[in-house]
Design a protein around this motif. Structure first.
Motif, mmCIF file in Angstrom:
data_model
loop_
_atom_site.group_PDB
_atom_site.id
_atom_site.type_symbol
_atom_site.label_atom_id
_atom_site.label_comp_id
_atom_site.label_asym_id
_atom_site.label_seq_id
_atom_site.Cartn_x
_atom_site.Cartn_y
_atom_site.Cartn_z
ATOM 1 N N GLY A 7 -2.549 18.459 10.250
ATOM 2 C CA GLY A 7 -1.403 18.089 9.413
ATOM 3 C C GLY A 7 -0.352 17.335 10.199
ATOM 4 N N ALA A 8 -0.163 17.720 11.448
ATOM 5 C CA ALA A 8 0.796 17.010 12.309
ATOM 6 C C ALA A 8 0.332 15.578 12.562
ATOM 7 C CB ALA A 8 0.985 17.755 13.623
ATOM 8 N N TYR A 9 -0.989 15.379 12.740
ATOM 9 C CA TYR A 9 -1.513 14.016 12.929
ATOM 10 C C TYR A 9 -1.172 13.142 11.732
ATOM 11 C CZ TYR A 9 -5.021 16.003 16.261
ATOM 12 O OH TYR A 9 -5.686 16.631 17.260
ATOM 13 N N LYS A 10 -1.271 13.707 10.524
ATOM 14 C CA LYS A 10 -0.997 12.920 9.315
ATOM 15 C C LYS A 10 0.484 12.578 9.205
ATOM 16 C CE LYS A 10 -4.913 14.653 6.761
ATOM 17 N NZ LYS A 10 -5.393 15.866 6.178
ATOM 18 N N ARG A 11 1.337 13.544 9.499
ATOM 19 C CA ARG A 11 2.783 13.296 9.377
ATOM 20 C C ARG A 11 3.288 12.406 10.512
ATOM 21 N NH1 ARG A 11 7.940 17.339 8.988
ATOM 22 N NH2 ARG A 11 9.443 15.658 8.764
ATOM 23 N N PHE A 12 2.740 12.610 11.711
ATOM 24 C CA PHE A 12 3.163 11.848 12.904
ATOM 25 C C PHE A 12 1.912 11.241 13.541
ATOM 26 C CE2 PHE A 12 5.894 15.681 12.565
ATOM 27 C CZ PHE A 12 7.082 15.073 12.210
ATOM 28 N N PRO A 13 1.399 10.131 13.015
ATOM 29 C CA PRO A 13 0.118 9.596 13.479
ATOM 30 C C PRO A 13 0.062 9.246 14.968
ATOM 31 C CG PRO A 13 0.923 8.388 11.548
ATOM 32 C CD PRO A 13 1.987 9.351 11.934
ATOM 33 N N ASP A 14 1.202 8.963 15.559
ATOM 34 C CA ASP A 14 1.231 8.601 16.979
ATOM 35 C C ASP A 14 1.768 9.745 17.850
ATOM 36 O OD1 ASP A 14 3.831 8.453 16.014
ATOM 37 O OD2 ASP A 14 4.335 6.621 17.119
ATOM 38 N N ILE A 15 1.694 10.970 17.357
ATOM 39 C CA ILE A 15 2.253 12.116 18.084
ATOM 40 C C ILE A 15 1.665 12.216 19.493
ATOM 41 C CG2 ILE A 15 0.587 13.838 17.239
ATOM 42 C CD1 ILE A 15 3.114 15.734 16.992
ATOM 43 N N GLN A 16 2.538 12.514 20.430
ATOM 44 C CA GLN A 16 2.156 12.702 21.827
ATOM 45 C C GLN A 16 2.968 13.856 22.393
ATOM 46 O OE1 GLN A 16 -0.098 10.387 23.986
ATOM 47 N NE2 GLN A 16 -0.760 10.549 21.856
ATOM 48 N N VAL A 17 2.376 14.556 23.353
ATOM 49 C CA VAL A 17 3.089 15.639 24.016
ATOM 50 C C VAL A 17 3.007 15.419 25.522
ATOM 51 C CG1 VAL A 17 1.090 17.197 24.036
ATOM 52 C CG2 VAL A 17 3.405 18.146 24.179
ATOM 53 N N LYS A 18 4.117 15.699 26.179
ATOM 54 C CA LYS A 18 4.193 15.613 27.639
ATOM 55 C C LYS A 18 4.595 16.985 28.157
ATOM 56 C CE LYS A 18 6.754 13.569 31.416
ATOM 57 N NZ LYS A 18 8.024 12.990 31.784
ATOM 58 N N ILE A 19 3.823 17.501 29.082
ATOM 59 C CA ILE A 19 4.150 18.780 29.700
ATOM 60 C C ILE A 19 5.214 18.530 30.760
ATOM 61 C CG2 ILE A 19 3.273 20.647 31.152
ATOM 62 C CD1 ILE A 19 0.575 20.273 29.681
ATOM 63 N N GLU A 20 6.326 19.265 30.659
ATOM 64 C CA GLU A 20 7.421 19.110 31.618
ATOM 65 C C GLU A 20 7.414 20.197 32.678
ATOM 66 O OE1 GLU A 20 10.815 18.698 28.970
ATOM 67 O OE2 GLU A 20 10.512 16.529 28.967
ATOM 68 N N ASP A 21 7.004 21.402 32.315
ATOM 69 C CA ASP A 21 6.895 22.520 33.262
ATOM 70 C C ASP A 21 5.724 23.385 32.841
ATOM 71 O OD1 ASP A 21 9.182 22.280 35.069
ATOM 72 O OD2 ASP A 21 10.416 22.719 33.314
ATOM 73 N N MET A 22 5.077 24.035 33.829
ATOM 74 C CA MET A 22 3.978 24.933 33.533
ATOM 75 C C MET A 22 3.971 26.052 34.566
ATOM 76 S SD MET A 22 -0.080 24.076 33.192
ATOM 77 C CE MET A 22 0.136 22.985 31.816
ATOM 78 N N ILE A 23 3.868 27.281 34.083
ATOM 79 C CA ILE A 23 3.844 28.464 34.945
ATOM 80 C C ILE A 23 2.677 29.334 34.499
ATOM 81 C CG2 ILE A 23 5.109 30.532 35.669
ATOM 82 C CD1 ILE A 23 7.698 28.987 34.790
ATOM 83 N N ALA A 24 1.881 29.811 35.446
ATOM 84 C CA ALA A 24 0.775 30.718 35.135
ATOM 85 C C ALA A 24 0.984 32.037 35.868
ATOM 86 C CB ALA A 24 -0.555 30.104 35.548
ATOM 87 N N GLU A 25 0.737 33.121 35.159
ATOM 88 C CA GLU A 25 0.872 34.464 35.717
ATOM 89 C C GLU A 25 -0.043 35.387 34.932
ATOM 90 O OE1 GLU A 25 2.140 37.294 38.323
ATOM 91 O OE2 GLU A 25 2.856 35.233 38.375
ATOM 92 N N ASP A 26 -0.788 36.231 35.623
ATOM 93 C CA ASP A 26 -1.716 37.193 35.012
ATOM 94 C C ASP A 26 -2.665 36.449 34.065
ATOM 95 O OD1 ASP A 26 -2.887 39.704 34.623
ATOM 96 O OD2 ASP A 26 -1.590 40.127 32.911
ATOM 97 N N ASP A 27 -2.596 36.699 32.759
ATOM 98 C CA ASP A 27 -3.500 36.042 31.816
ATOM 99 C C ASP A 27 -2.768 35.049 30.903
ATOM 100 O OD1 ASP A 27 -2.116 37.947 30.338
ATOM 101 O OD2 ASP A 27 -3.884 38.676 29.270
ATOM 102 N N LYS A 28 -1.566 34.623 31.305
ATOM 103 C CA LYS A 28 -0.767 33.737 30.457
ATOM 104 C C LYS A 28 -0.357 32.456 31.189
ATOM 105 C CE LYS A 28 0.927 37.440 27.567
ATOM 106 N NZ LYS A 28 0.355 38.581 28.293
ATOM 107 N N VAL A 29 -0.197 31.408 30.386
ATOM 108 C CA VAL A 29 0.333 30.135 30.864
ATOM 109 C C VAL A 29 1.506 29.780 29.958
ATOM 110 C CG1 VAL A 29 -0.127 27.690 31.258
ATOM 111 C CG2 VAL A 29 -1.939 29.370 31.670
ATOM 112 N N VAL A 30 2.655 29.481 30.575
ATOM 113 C CA VAL A 30 3.858 29.091 29.837
ATOM 114 C C VAL A 30 4.078 27.604 30.069
ATOM 115 C CG1 VAL A 30 6.337 29.474 29.541
ATOM 116 C CG2 VAL A 30 4.843 31.388 30.180
ATOM 117 N N VAL A 31 4.326 26.900 28.970
ATOM 118 C CA VAL A 31 4.505 25.448 29.033
ATOM 119 C C VAL A 31 5.814 25.071 28.353
ATOM 120 C CG1 VAL A 31 3.543 23.228 28.326
ATOM 121 C CG2 VAL A 31 2.007 25.079 28.975
#
Length: 149
Positions: A75-99
């Protein structure tokens, strides 16, 4: 980094079957494929069959599992056909990744450029995405004077 932390960084977690570095790479690649390359099929590979999305952005009635993620992002592709995401920060700990990420696109109905930022927590189990928690800003026109957030 102390030797104990370095060892933890390089040892596969039995819950995730990945090292912390592999977890970060997995999630970065997931964003690249699922959003930037618009590869909905990657959901069937990356998400666990019993995937649960706790995101504040998920509309009520969205199906559970990979099907719900595909419906929502499709649905996001249809509403925003050129949608892009850029990761600015990423942290991993135990079994989780925070972005922390920054999204951009053009609204197909208004032809207006938009952007929004968000924080997403992913839980990985047995090499698959098992859960997601997210808070995303409401899409808005791009900041004229970016604050460097």
């Amino acid at each position: 980094m102390n030797p104990k932390s370095l060892a933890a960084e390089q040892t596969a977690n039995p819950k995730t079957e990945m090292t912390l570095g592999e977890m970060k790479h997995f999630i970065a690649n997931h964003f690249e494929e699922f959003v930037n390359r618009k590869n909905l099929g990657i959901a069937d590979i990356n998400f666990a069959p019993d995937f649960v999305d706790h995101g504040a952005d998920i509309p009520p009635g969205t199906p559970a599992g990979p099907a719900g993620a595909k419906q929502y992002v499709g649905g996001a592709y249809k509403r925003f056909p050129d949608i892009q995401v850029k990761i600015e920060d990423m942290i991993a700990e135990d079994d989780k990744v925070v972005v922390r990420n920054h999204w951009t696109g053009t609204d197909a109905t208004t032809n207006q450029k938009i952007e929004f930022r968000g924080i997403v927590i992913w839980r990985i189990a047995a090499g698959k995405i098992a859960e997601r928690w997210a808070f995303l800003e409401k899409p808005h026109p791009p900041d004229i004077h970016p604050t460097g957030r």
